[in-house]
Design an enzyme around this catalytic site. Structure first.
Site, PDB file in Angstrom:
ATOM      1  N   VAL A 109      -7.572   0.459  -2.473  1.00 41.64           N
ATOM      2  CA  VAL A 109      -7.922  -1.041  -2.237  1.00 41.64           C
ATOM      3  C   VAL A 109      -6.584  -1.371  -2.802  1.00 41.64           C
ATOM      4  O   VAL A 109      -5.977  -1.113  -3.894  1.00 41.64           O
ATOM      5  CB  VAL A 109      -8.909  -1.489  -2.645  1.00 41.64           C
ATOM      6  CG1 VAL A 109      -8.936  -1.572  -4.112  1.00 41.64           C
ATOM      7  CG2 VAL A 109      -9.117  -3.071  -2.340  1.00 41.64           C
ATOM      8  N   CYS A 110      -5.960  -2.497  -2.362  1.00 40.22           N
ATOM      9  CA  CYS A 110      -4.778  -3.161  -2.932  1.00 40.22           C
ATOM     10  C   CYS A 110      -3.396  -2.197  -3.080  1.00 40.22           C
ATOM     11  O   CYS A 110      -3.254  -1.260  -2.315  1.00 40.22           O
ATOM     12  CB  CYS A 110      -5.208  -3.882  -4.175  1.00 40.22           C
ATOM     13  SG  CYS A 110      -3.912  -5.186  -4.658  1.00 40.22           S
ATOM     14  N   GLU A 111      -2.840  -2.281  -4.067  1.00 43.94           N
ATOM     15  CA  GLU A 111      -1.801  -1.374  -4.445  1.00 43.94           C
ATOM     16  C   GLU A 111      -2.255   0.049  -4.681  1.00 43.94           C
ATOM     17  O   GLU A 111      -1.229   0.872  -4.681  1.00 43.94           O
ATOM     18  CB  GLU A 111      -1.021  -1.797  -5.532  1.00 43.94           C
ATOM     19  CG  GLU A 111      -0.658  -3.429  -5.678  1.00 43.94           C
ATOM     20  CD  GLU A 111      -1.489  -4.070  -6.694  1.00 43.94           C
ATOM     21  OE1 GLU A 111      -2.801  -3.908  -6.618  1.00 43.94           O
ATOM     22  OE2 GLU A 111      -1.084  -5.114  -7.192  1.00 43.94           O
ATOM     23  N   THR A 129      -2.037  -2.318   2.628  1.00 47.90           N
ATOM     24  CA  THR A 129      -2.039  -2.578   1.114  1.00 47.90           C
ATOM     25  C   THR A 129      -2.075  -4.159   0.947  1.00 47.90           C
ATOM     26  O   THR A 129      -1.958  -5.071   1.783  1.00 47.90           O
ATOM     27  CB  THR A 129      -0.739  -1.957   0.462  1.00 47.90           C
ATOM     28  OG1 THR A 129      -1.080  -2.155  -0.988  1.00 47.90           O
ATOM     29  CG2 THR A 129       0.410  -2.459   0.645  1.00 47.90           C
ATOM     30  N   GLY A 163      -6.482  -4.152   1.919  1.00 52.53           N
ATOM     31  CA  GLY A 163      -5.582  -5.117   1.532  1.00 52.53           C
ATOM     32  C   GLY A 163      -5.995  -5.574   0.007  1.00 52.53           C
ATOM     33  O   GLY A 163      -6.485  -4.748  -0.854  1.00 52.53           O
TER      34      GLY A 163
END
Length: 216
Positions: A109-111, A129, A163
């Protein structure tokens, strides 16, 4: 008696300056589905979330189980990500590669997608991302198929990427569906009352520059 989940088990490899919701959001969702969650770190002990709050991790990478149903890789402060990425043979990257051989799913998730990509585990997969780090993914890892737009999550075979930060809640429901069934994911949605209706609206900015120095 301590809570003993009866379902699958998901491992979350954490590190100092990890994003809080990237960890706690999925933890909350998965445990409502009776899915076990194990926090892991290079060394057992205290880990600090980004911008404060410390928590305890009981299990080191060396003491981790040989296999989990899924590995969930969270994002965090860019400096923390840069340090992990700069050590491709280090314990974090080595752990991801080893677990990739047995896990049913690898998720980020995310970075956290940058960590999977740096380990070579997103090559040939479609992924996403956090919007601000899309340029990092595109420029530094050309073998990754970056999804157009800004989807909340992307499921491509045995990879699941999300994201930015709150997207992990949607993605966690998808992981629950993959590991159990649609009815269980729907039950978790109901129990957590996850029917978001934010009081504001805005547009996701376009960005072309990677925030992590030296990646592009």
């Amino acid at each position: 008696m301590a809570y003993q989940p009866s379902g699958p088990t998901v491992a979350i490899p954490v590190y100092d300056q990890v994003d809080m919701l990237d960890v706690t959001g999925v933890f909350e969702m998965l445990t409502w589905a009776d899915i076990g969650v194990e926090l892991l770190a290079v060394d057992a002990g205290t880990v600090t979330f980004r911008k404060g709050f410390s928590f305890e991790v009981a299990t080191s990478f060396d003491a981790a189980a040989p296999a989990y149903d899924a590995i969930w890789v969270p994002g965090g402060d860019p400096s923390a990500l840069a340090a992990i990425i700069a050590d491709p043979g280090g314990p974090y990257m080595s752990f991801l590669r080893a677990q990739a051989e047995t896990a049913r799913y690898l998720a980020s998730v995310c970075e956290g997608a940058l960590l999977l990509a740096a380990a070579g585990l997103l090559d040939g997969y479609e992924a996403t991302t956090h919007w601000a780090f899309i340029p990092c993914l595109m420029q530094a890892y050309p073998n990754v198929k970056v999804a157009p737009g800004h989807p909340r999550f992307i499921h491509d075979r045995d990879r699941l990427t999300g994201g930015g930060i709150s997207s992990g809640l949607d993605e966690a429901l998808k992981l629950i569906e993959l590991l159990t069934c649609t009815a269980t994911a729907q039950s978790v949605q109901q129990m957590t009352q996850y029917y978001p209706q934010p009081p504001v609206t805005s547009e996701i900015p376009n960005t072309v520059t990677c925030p992590i120095t030296g990646m592009a």
